[in-house]
Every structure is written in C-alpha cells, then in structure tokens.
Write an enzyme that holds these catalytic residues in place. Sequence first.
Site, short mmCIF file in Angstrom:
data_model
loop_
_atom_site.label_atom_id
_atom_site.label_comp_id
_atom_site.label_asym_id
_atom_site.label_seq_id
_atom_site.Cartn_x
_atom_site.Cartn_y
_atom_site.Cartn_z
N LEU A 110 -108.51 -71.49 6.84
CA LEU A 110 -108.34 -71.05 8.22
C LEU A 110 -109.72 -71.13 8.85
O LEU A 110 -110.70 -70.70 8.23
CB LEU A 110 -107.82 -69.60 8.28
CG LEU A 110 -106.39 -69.35 7.81
CD1 LEU A 110 -106.11 -67.85 7.82
CD2 LEU A 110 -105.39 -70.09 8.67
N ASP A 111 -109.83 -71.69 10.05
CA ASP A 111 -111.15 -71.76 10.66
C ASP A 111 -111.68 -70.36 10.95
O ASP A 111 -110.93 -69.38 10.95
CB ASP A 111 -111.14 -72.65 11.90
CG ASP A 111 -110.25 -72.12 13.00
OD1 ASP A 111 -110.54 -71.02 13.51
OD2 ASP A 111 -109.27 -72.80 13.37
N ALA A 112 -112.96 -70.26 11.19
CA ALA A 112 -113.60 -68.95 11.32
C ALA A 112 -113.00 -68.12 12.44
O ALA A 112 -112.93 -66.88 12.33
CB ALA A 112 -115.10 -69.13 11.55
#
Length: 265
Positions: A110-112
């Site tokens: 999951l991106d930041a």
Amino acid sequence: MTASEPEGVRLQKVLANAGVASRRVCEQYIAQGRVRVNGAVVTELGTRIDPARDLVDVDGTAIQLDATKRYLMLNKPTGVVSSMKDEQGRPDLRRFTKDWPERLYNVGRLDAETSGLLVLTNDGDLAHVLAHPSFGVTKVYIAKVTGRVTPATISRLTKGIELDDGPIAADRARLLDTSGGTSLVELTLHSGRNRIVRRMMAEVGHPVVELVRRQFGPLHLGTLPAGGARELTTVERGALLTIAREAAAPSRSPEAPTTPEAEKK
C-alpha cells in the site's frame, strides 16, 4: 521409531492439535466424511498422516498444520511505507512486527498515503498467490474523491479505461455517498499495479483525497484500529490456505494417507 511403531500421527489428534475442535468432535467429523487428506475423503478413525507433508481440509477449508508459519493482519496507517526496512529512513513496518519472533514480510504493498489492510507472513507460497494478479484475489478499497461521482462514471470504471501502462477495469464499483464537494466510491480490483486506484480515479476526473483498503480476499479489516496488528483467526487462516492450495492443486500429486488396513498389507 521402532519397527513396531506405526508411522505418522492419528488424524483426529492432528486436527485437535490444530485447534479444529476437541479430539472427540474431530473423530465425528472424520466419521461423517467431512475431512479430506490430500484431496481424498477419509472416514477411518485409525488413519495416520504426516503433518509435515500431508494437506488436510475440513468441509473444504484448509487446516494449518505447520506451526512455524505466521499470518498477521495489519491496519497500516498513513505515513508508513510498505517495507520492512526503508532505505530513506521513512517509517516502515518493523514497528508492527516486533512482538513476533518470526521474520515476516508484507504481501503486496500500500503506498504511504493509503491506509488499511495489509497481510504479513513468513509463508512465501501463500504470499505469491495472494499478491499475483493471475490468481484473481480481489481487494476492496474505499476512496474519498473530489467532485460528485455520477452513475456514468461508475460504469466507466467497470467497463474499462485506458492508462499509460495499459487498459484497466474494476471488477466491481459502486457509489457509496456524495456530499458537499466529495464522493465515496467502493472499488474492487484484482490488479496489483502500482497506485492503481489513485490513477483510475484521476483518469475519470475525481482525484483521491483519502484511500483505505478494507478487504483483501476473504479478509475484512473490521474494527482493527489504525496501527493495530493481530494474528489471523483459525477461520481466516483456513480461508487463505484454501485459496493457496486451490491455486497449487493442478501441480500436486498427493500421496494416500496411511490407514490401519494399509498397515496390514
């Protein structure tokens, strides 16, 4: 082991040790034909298996016999990168795994800026099945986006749109709410492409403001708070292992378990 000792462990004992039920109840399951070993129904109570090699399921749900494997669910907060060690020194996943002795890895990313359900495990085979889009394991996202999303836009998302790296279509999409200048959209995808939800919504003119993954395959985030991590339940582990075994089934050549009759031959 002496020559007089039979090989393997009694099936009902293995099931009880795996937390399926009491040994007596497990014996009932076997007698009722609800237990399979390597895909074959077993009804003989004297059946012995090798827990390190044999695959067991009850009512079609896989049973975890390898106690060395660990499976966690994390509600990843925003601001944390999906890595066990970030080279840039950003907050990573190590803080959430310090209570478990195994060396765990995240399944996919999951991106930041995205929060939500992330699976952590030391089971490489399972991780491959869950992460690779060819196996069709779906993820459900809730996106808060700018603007008022219309039914026509929802239709575009499911029919397919063109991105820089090729066409993409949501497995399912629905509008949950529209209020003020934002909308809530639920998207179901099996794609593993980078930042795919954000790119899809930007392409249809509704950039993402907030994004959370609520579901990964059979797993639901539920009420797990942001930053919270827990081990999967027996039912949740069984659901994931069932997916992995079904994916590997065509290449498997199971051996028959040992029955009392077989021992006499």
